[in-house]
Design a protein around this motif. Sequence first.
Motif, mmCIF file in Angstrom:
data_model
loop_
_atom_site.group_PDB
_atom_site.id
_atom_site.type_symbol
_atom_site.label_atom_id
_atom_site.label_comp_id
_atom_site.label_asym_id
_atom_site.label_seq_id
_atom_site.Cartn_x
_atom_site.Cartn_y
_atom_site.Cartn_z
ATOM 1 N N TYR A 1 0.707 -1.215 -0.065
ATOM 2 C CA TYR A 1 -0.048 0.043 -0.106
ATOM 3 C C TYR A 1 0.936 1.315 -0.228
ATOM 4 C CZ TYR A 1 -3.921 -2.891 1.738
ATOM 5 O OH TYR A 1 -4.841 -3.850 1.722
ATOM 6 N N ASP A 2 0.622 2.364 -0.703
ATOM 7 C CA ASP A 2 1.324 3.698 -0.622
ATOM 8 C C ASP A 2 1.022 4.072 0.480
ATOM 9 O OD1 ASP A 2 2.180 3.015 -2.966
ATOM 10 O OD2 ASP A 2 0.622 4.139 -4.249
ATOM 11 N N ARG A 3 1.939 5.056 1.107
ATOM 12 C CA ARG A 3 1.490 5.867 2.306
ATOM 13 C C ARG A 3 0.480 7.025 2.088
ATOM 14 N NH1 ARG A 3 3.637 4.799 7.054
ATOM 15 N NH2 ARG A 3 5.238 3.193 7.016
ATOM 16 N N MET B 1 -4.290 -2.691 -2.654
ATOM 17 C CA MET B 1 -3.040 -3.242 -2.548
ATOM 18 C C MET B 1 -2.416 -3.188 -3.975
ATOM 19 S SD MET B 1 -1.609 -6.279 -0.116
ATOM 20 C CE MET B 1 -2.064 -7.658 -1.356
ATOM 21 N N HIS B 2 -1.145 -3.096 -4.488
ATOM 22 C CA HIS B 2 -0.761 -3.180 -5.716
ATOM 23 C C HIS B 2 0.786 -3.677 -5.742
ATOM 24 C CE1 HIS B 2 -0.002 0.960 -4.365
ATOM 25 N NE2 HIS B 2 1.018 0.903 -4.975
ATOM 26 N N ARG B 3 1.123 -3.989 -6.982
ATOM 27 C CA ARG B 3 2.356 -4.461 -7.045
ATOM 28 C C ARG B 3 2.725 -4.179 -8.662
ATOM 29 N NH1 ARG B 3 3.052 -11.178 -7.393
ATOM 30 N NH2 ARG B 3 1.279 -11.533 -8.650
ATOM 31 N N PRO C 1 13.816 -3.050 -20.398
ATOM 32 C CA PRO C 1 13.527 -2.431 -18.955
ATOM 33 C C PRO C 1 12.015 -1.927 -19.268
ATOM 34 C CG PRO C 1 15.120 -1.263 -19.791
ATOM 35 C CD PRO C 1 15.007 -2.355 -20.647
ATOM 36 N N ARG C 2 11.137 -1.941 -18.006
ATOM 37 C CA ARG C 2 10.044 -1.300 -17.834
ATOM 38 C C ARG C 2 10.342 0.079 -17.634
ATOM 39 N NH1 ARG C 2 6.077 -0.093 -13.445
ATOM 40 N NH2 ARG C 2 4.051 -0.537 -13.709
ATOM 41 N N ILE C 3 10.048 1.222 -18.044
ATOM 42 C CA ILE C 3 10.178 2.626 -17.607
ATOM 43 C C ILE C 3 9.195 3.640 -17.537
ATOM 44 C CG2 ILE C 3 11.667 4.440 -18.366
ATOM 45 C CD1 ILE C 3 13.261 2.910 -20.416
ATOM 46 N N ASN C 4 8.993 3.978 -16.441
ATOM 47 C CA ASN C 4 7.783 4.930 -16.192
ATOM 48 C C ASN C 4 8.188 6.235 -15.164
ATOM 49 O OD1 ASN C 4 7.842 3.765 -13.507
ATOM 50 N ND2 ASN C 4 5.510 3.237 -13.430
ATOM 51 N N SER C 5 7.096 7.035 -14.922
ATOM 52 C CA SER C 5 7.630 8.154 -13.862
ATOM 53 C C SER C 5 6.586 8.170 -12.817
ATOM 54 C CB SER C 5 7.723 9.115 -14.431
ATOM 55 O OG SER C 5 8.820 9.673 -14.938
HETATM 56 O O1 AKG Z 1 5.480 1.612 -11.434
HETATM 57 C C1 AKG Z 1 4.159 1.527 -11.217
HETATM 58 O O2 AKG Z 1 3.394 1.550 -11.921
HETATM 59 C C2 AKG Z 1 3.755 1.666 -9.788
HETATM 60 C C3 AKG Z 1 4.697 2.289 -8.745
HETATM 61 C C4 AKG Z 1 4.201 2.086 -7.391
HETATM 62 O O3 AKG Z 1 3.410 1.587 -6.904
HETATM 63 C C5 AKG Z 1 5.060 3.063 -6.329
HETATM 64 O O4 AKG Z 1 6.237 3.751 -6.691
HETATM 65 O O5 AKG Z 1 4.605 3.022 -5.045
#
Ligand code: AKG
Length: 275
Positions: free
Chosen positions: A166-168, A233-235, A244-248
């Motif tokens: 979970y994110d804060r 909840m996520h992953r 590589p997977r690249i995101n921001s």
């Molecule tokens: O990279 C993502 O899609 C999610 C990133 C994420 O859940 C996080 O940085 O807490």
Amino acid sequence: MSITTTLSRPDYADVVDLNRYPIHELDSERGRALIDSCRQELAKDGCCTLQGFINHEAVARMVDLANQLESKAWVSDRAHNVYFEPFDETVEPDHPLAFQVRSAKHGIAYDYIPADAPLRRLYESDDLTKFIAAVLEKPMLYRSADPLDALQITLFKPGEELGWHYDRSEFSVTVMYQKAEKGGEFEYVPALRTKQDECYDEVKKVLHGDRSRIKIQSSEPGTLAFFHGNCAMHRVTPVEGGTPRINSVLTYGEHDDMRLNDLTSELFYGRTSPR
Ligand SMILES: O=C(O)CCC(=O)C(=O)O
Ligand SMILES: [Fe+2]
């Protein structure tokens, strides 16, 4: 005779598909319709994805930039529980408070991203901040004041992943630049916990492989996504293949002084920033 217009072009006009997503005109009918549809999608399943939000050229420039800056990335790899709290040794090992997951990634800090980078120009525009506040129904939202974490670029190299968590923060905003050949999927379970109830039994089921409530966010390159990372909840599943997977992740808060603490800053960027 030439026709002149007094309307100025936003600084990020080359970055966003403004015909489809008129974030520069939120008070117009089309702007209001956009906000409404985002709110509905977010309320329905805790996640809203805007495919094609970022133009192809801007996405390609961000991929190039990530590859150029890779040597500056901080590599983190650690075990944690879904709450980012110390492991509880007084409970059964399969209890969510004790269960270990792994997160490993390459993080490029905000201060390495050049001022003219497409996503930096967009992130620093008040139009985007106002659009995000409107979708989230917040009277006021601020960009993070953290010199390293406000906007970062993450590379998930082969074998890297984010474990269930979970994110804060109440919500997160991400932009996808490049998908992995295989894996690197964003999986989430909408509203798995509430403010009143941790729902440990349901969390435990997911941690032990029950996929019945899992949704997958399909993010093609160029997608901007919102999600309620504090209740869902996520992953990110492990990246396979050579790409590589690249995101921001774009960081916002309800106060103008939001910053990481020194411990978290060391963990994600290998350094702290001056106060
Ligand atoms: O990279 C993502 O899609 C999610 C990133 C994420 O859940 C996080 O940085 O807490
Ligand atoms: Fe997260």
